[in-house]
Design a protein around this motif. Sequence first.
Motif, mmCIF file in Angstrom:
data_model
loop_
_atom_site.group_PDB
_atom_site.id
_atom_site.type_symbol
_atom_site.label_atom_id
_atom_site.label_comp_id
_atom_site.label_asym_id
_atom_site.label_seq_id
_atom_site.Cartn_x
_atom_site.Cartn_y
_atom_site.Cartn_z
ATOM 1 N N GLU A 190 0.831 -1.198 0.000
ATOM 2 C CA GLU A 190 0.000 0.000 0.000
ATOM 3 C C GLU A 190 0.863 1.245 0.000
ATOM 4 O O GLU A 190 1.925 1.266 0.610
ATOM 5 C CB GLU A 190 -0.873 -0.008 1.248
ATOM 6 C CG GLU A 190 -2.013 -0.962 1.105
ATOM 7 C CD GLU A 190 -3.172 -0.611 1.996
ATOM 8 O OE1 GLU A 190 -3.183 0.477 2.600
ATOM 9 O OE2 GLU A 190 -4.064 -1.463 2.089
ATOM 10 N N LEU A 191 0.377 2.256 -0.696
ATOM 11 C CA LEU A 191 1.111 3.523 -0.680
ATOM 12 C C LEU A 191 0.864 4.216 0.656
ATOM 13 O O LEU A 191 -0.197 4.046 1.252
ATOM 14 C CB LEU A 191 0.631 4.410 -1.836
ATOM 15 C CG LEU A 191 0.789 3.814 -3.234
ATOM 16 C CD1 LEU A 191 0.202 4.751 -4.278
ATOM 17 C CD2 LEU A 191 2.260 3.540 -3.544
ATOM 18 N N ASN A 192 1.834 4.988 1.102
ATOM 19 C CA ASN A 192 1.700 5.729 2.359
ATOM 20 C C ASN A 192 1.301 7.165 2.017
ATOM 21 O O ASN A 192 2.142 7.980 1.665
ATOM 22 C CB ASN A 192 3.047 5.653 3.087
ATOM 23 C CG ASN A 192 3.107 6.541 4.310
ATOM 24 O OD1 ASN A 192 2.157 7.237 4.645
ATOM 25 N ND2 ASN A 192 4.246 6.518 4.982
ATOM 26 N N LEU A 193 -0.006 7.422 2.104
ATOM 27 C CA LEU A 193 -0.513 8.745 1.708
ATOM 28 C C LEU A 193 -1.107 9.477 2.896
ATOM 29 O O LEU A 193 -1.955 10.360 2.759
ATOM 30 C CB LEU A 193 -1.582 8.585 0.611
ATOM 31 C CG LEU A 193 -1.158 7.814 -0.629
ATOM 32 C CD1 LEU A 193 -2.325 7.669 -1.597
ATOM 33 C CD2 LEU A 193 0.008 8.507 -1.333
ATOM 34 N N SER A 194 -0.662 9.089 4.089
ATOM 35 C CA SER A 194 -1.295 9.608 5.304
ATOM 36 C C SER A 194 -0.974 11.075 5.573
ATOM 37 O O SER A 194 -1.710 11.766 6.249
ATOM 38 C CB SER A 194 -0.829 8.764 6.498
ATOM 39 O OG SER A 194 0.590 8.760 6.526
ATOM 40 N N TYR A 195 0.137 11.565 5.028
ATOM 41 C CA TYR A 195 0.624 12.882 5.444
ATOM 42 C C TYR A 195 -0.035 14.044 4.700
ATOM 43 O O TYR A 195 -0.040 14.090 3.464
ATOM 44 C CB TYR A 195 2.130 12.973 5.213
ATOM 45 C CG TYR A 195 2.767 14.213 5.807
ATOM 46 C CD1 TYR A 195 3.299 14.191 7.085
ATOM 47 C CD2 TYR A 195 2.823 15.393 5.084
ATOM 48 C CE1 TYR A 195 3.874 15.323 7.637
ATOM 49 C CE2 TYR A 195 3.396 16.534 5.629
ATOM 50 C CZ TYR A 195 3.928 16.484 6.901
ATOM 51 O OH TYR A 195 4.506 17.607 7.439
ATOM 52 N N GLY A 196 -0.531 14.995 5.488
ATOM 53 C CA GLY A 196 -1.004 16.287 4.964
ATOM 54 C C GLY A 196 -1.822 16.133 3.695
ATOM 55 O O GLY A 196 -2.732 15.303 3.619
ATOM 56 N N ASN A 197 -1.497 16.930 2.704
ATOM 57 C CA ASN A 197 -2.313 16.896 1.480
ATOM 58 C C ASN A 197 -1.647 16.101 0.350
ATOM 59 O O ASN A 197 -1.894 16.350 -0.813
ATOM 60 C CB ASN A 197 -2.674 18.304 1.024
ATOM 61 C CG ASN A 197 -1.455 19.190 0.935
ATOM 62 O OD1 ASN A 197 -0.345 18.748 1.253
ATOM 63 N ND2 ASN A 197 -1.633 20.417 0.487
ATOM 64 N N LEU A 198 -0.849 15.098 0.734
ATOM 65 C CA LEU A 198 -0.200 14.264 -0.287
ATOM 66 C C LEU A 198 -1.247 13.566 -1.171
ATOM 67 O O LEU A 198 -1.130 13.549 -2.391
ATOM 68 C CB LEU A 198 0.728 13.250 0.400
ATOM 69 C CG LEU A 198 1.468 12.256 -0.469
ATOM 70 C CD1 LEU A 198 2.288 12.948 -1.556
ATOM 71 C CD2 LEU A 198 2.397 11.380 0.377
ATOM 72 N N ARG A 199 -2.280 13.006 -0.513
ATOM 73 C CA ARG A 199 -3.311 12.279 -1.264
ATOM 74 C C ARG A 199 -3.960 13.164 -2.331
ATOM 75 O O ARG A 199 -4.160 12.758 -3.465
ATOM 76 C CB ARG A 199 -4.373 11.769 -0.286
ATOM 77 C CG ARG A 199 -5.371 10.799 -0.875
ATOM 78 C CD ARG A 199 -6.379 10.387 0.171
ATOM 79 N NE ARG A 199 -5.779 9.616 1.255
ATOM 80 C CZ ARG A 199 -5.589 8.307 1.209
ATOM 81 N NH1 ARG A 199 -5.955 7.626 0.154
ATOM 82 N NH2 ARG A 199 -5.044 7.680 2.230
ATOM 83 N N GLU A 200 -4.235 14.427 -1.938
ATOM 84 C CA GLU A 200 -4.892 15.349 -2.896
ATOM 85 C C GLU A 200 -4.008 15.687 -4.084
ATOM 86 O O GLU A 200 -4.512 16.005 -5.158
ATOM 87 C CB GLU A 200 -5.252 16.670 -2.193
ATOM 88 C CG GLU A 200 -6.333 16.527 -1.151
ATOM 89 C CD GLU A 200 -6.057 17.388 0.073
ATOM 90 O OE1 GLU A 200 -5.651 18.549 -0.099
ATOM 91 O OE2 GLU A 200 -6.224 16.874 1.199
ATOM 92 N N ARG A 201 -2.717 15.606 -3.882
ATOM 93 C CA ARG A 201 -1.785 15.942 -4.966
ATOM 94 C C ARG A 201 -1.578 14.801 -5.949
ATOM 95 O O ARG A 201 -0.960 14.971 -6.989
ATOM 96 C CB ARG A 201 -0.413 16.278 -4.370
ATOM 97 C CG ARG A 201 -0.384 17.552 -3.592
ATOM 98 C CD ARG A 201 -0.034 18.670 -4.558
ATOM 99 N NE ARG A 201 0.348 19.868 -3.843
ATOM 100 C CZ ARG A 201 1.217 20.749 -4.303
ATOM 101 N NH1 ARG A 201 1.812 20.555 -5.450
ATOM 102 N NH2 ARG A 201 1.474 21.837 -3.636
ATOM 103 N N MET A 202 -2.049 13.589 -5.599
ATOM 104 C CA MET A 202 -1.756 12.407 -6.400
ATOM 105 C C MET A 202 -2.554 12.403 -7.697
ATOM 106 O O MET A 202 -3.747 12.661 -7.703
ATOM 107 C CB MET A 202 -2.116 11.155 -5.597
ATOM 108 C CG MET A 202 -1.224 10.904 -4.416
ATOM 109 S SD MET A 202 0.331 10.169 -4.901
ATOM 110 C CE MET A 202 -0.208 8.546 -5.436
ATOM 111 N N LYS A 203 -1.846 12.059 -8.806
ATOM 112 C CA LYS A 203 -2.536 12.003 -10.100
ATOM 113 C C LYS A 203 -2.873 10.574 -10.501
ATOM 114 O O LYS A 203 -3.594 10.331 -11.440
ATOM 115 C CB LYS A 203 -1.654 12.653 -11.172
ATOM 116 C CG LYS A 203 -1.387 14.121 -10.878
ATOM 117 C CD LYS A 203 -1.210 14.919 -12.170
ATOM 118 C CE LYS A 203 -1.007 16.393 -11.911
ATOM 119 N NZ LYS A 203 0.375 16.740 -11.546
ATOM 120 N N GLY A 204 -2.322 9.588 -9.803
ATOM 121 C CA GLY A 204 -2.586 8.176 -10.084
ATOM 122 C C GLY A 204 -2.389 7.402 -8.803
ATOM 123 O O GLY A 204 -2.529 7.973 -7.719
#
Length: 333
Positions: A190-204
């Motif tokens: 699994e990707l680690n997207l827990s921090y801040g707005n990293l998830r929102e920045r993801m394009k894929g």
Amino acid sequence: MLKRDYSLLGHNTFGMDVKAAAYVEYASVEELRSLLCSADFVPYRENFLVIGAGSNLLFKGDYDGLILHSTICEKAIVEETDEAVWVRVGSGVCWDDFVAWSVERDLHGAENLSAIPGEVGASAVQNIGAYGAEVCQLIERVEALDLDGQERIFTNEECRYGYRDSIFKHEMRGKYVITYVTYRLKKQGELNLSYGNLRERMKGNSVRDVREAVCAMRASKLPDPALLGNAGSFFKNPVIPRWQYDHLRDVYPSIPCYSVDDEQVKVPAGWLIEQCGWKGRTLGRAAVHEHQALVLVNRGGATGDEVVALAANIVGDVQRKFGIEISPEVNII
Ligand code: EPU
């Protein structure tokens, strides 16, 4: 070959124009061993400093000892299972080249640590971290030579990793020189997207996308040392007791925090510094970066003492306003 009276301008990202009494590079364990066992090293046994890319250092003036710099640059997969690979990497490899290499192969683990300046040896000393990940989560073992040229392997546990901390900053400081670090990367996970707005920045949803998002976020906040001398976060984020945080929140309802454990939280030093009015301010030729208050910059020609004076003013103001002592993350030499 030992070089005398050597300029360190190209070896520190703060851009300090200082000199070392002596400087040497080694490209292999054998070269390092023969240096450590040579007469050249004797006067410097108690007075040497191992540097990587000089991206976490502030020189206050000329250095009167010996600077050691690894150019051990191999990278090899030394073990592989269905789930993971173990990569043994020379201490002189540029950290971000290793991250790029792992992302190209779709290996998981290092992507959140994209675009951190510095080299592999320092990653293991400093326990570099960003975007919810720390390099200690990947380190399997660290190889080093002691000052008599004897090899020693440190397991992850023996390195005693903590927040930007390891045994190499304490008991083992000045006793070992790191030669290789072996990292364990996963083939999937699994990707680690827990921090801040990293998830929102993801394009894929690949490690490549994480790398892109992290690189973009860093570029938007952190100054490029090639353009503006700096060493990343100048201070560590302070860890304080929850009761103190609760009191502060009564007065400053927007004070952010990250949970550490049941009793403690970490407060972003950048927030504290900004609240003290320091963001973007200058003192002499040193300044607080306008986009990230945790970063001090050299506006051009600043001396180490000017940066230290700025830091001392900030520490004093944060202490007076919040009752929190912030301490440098950068090594001040
Ligand atoms: N903040 C402000 N003002 C600022 C800066 C930060 O209010 O000028 C607040 C904001 O609330 C923001 C929070 O602080 O949401 C966190 O900011 P950011 O995400 O930029 O992270 P940081 O805690 O300031 C740490 C690391 C960085 C790492 C980032 C991202 C330390 C000392 N620093 O900074 O590491 O890149 O998280 O994960 O832990 C470095 O070590 O050199 C470094 C750059």
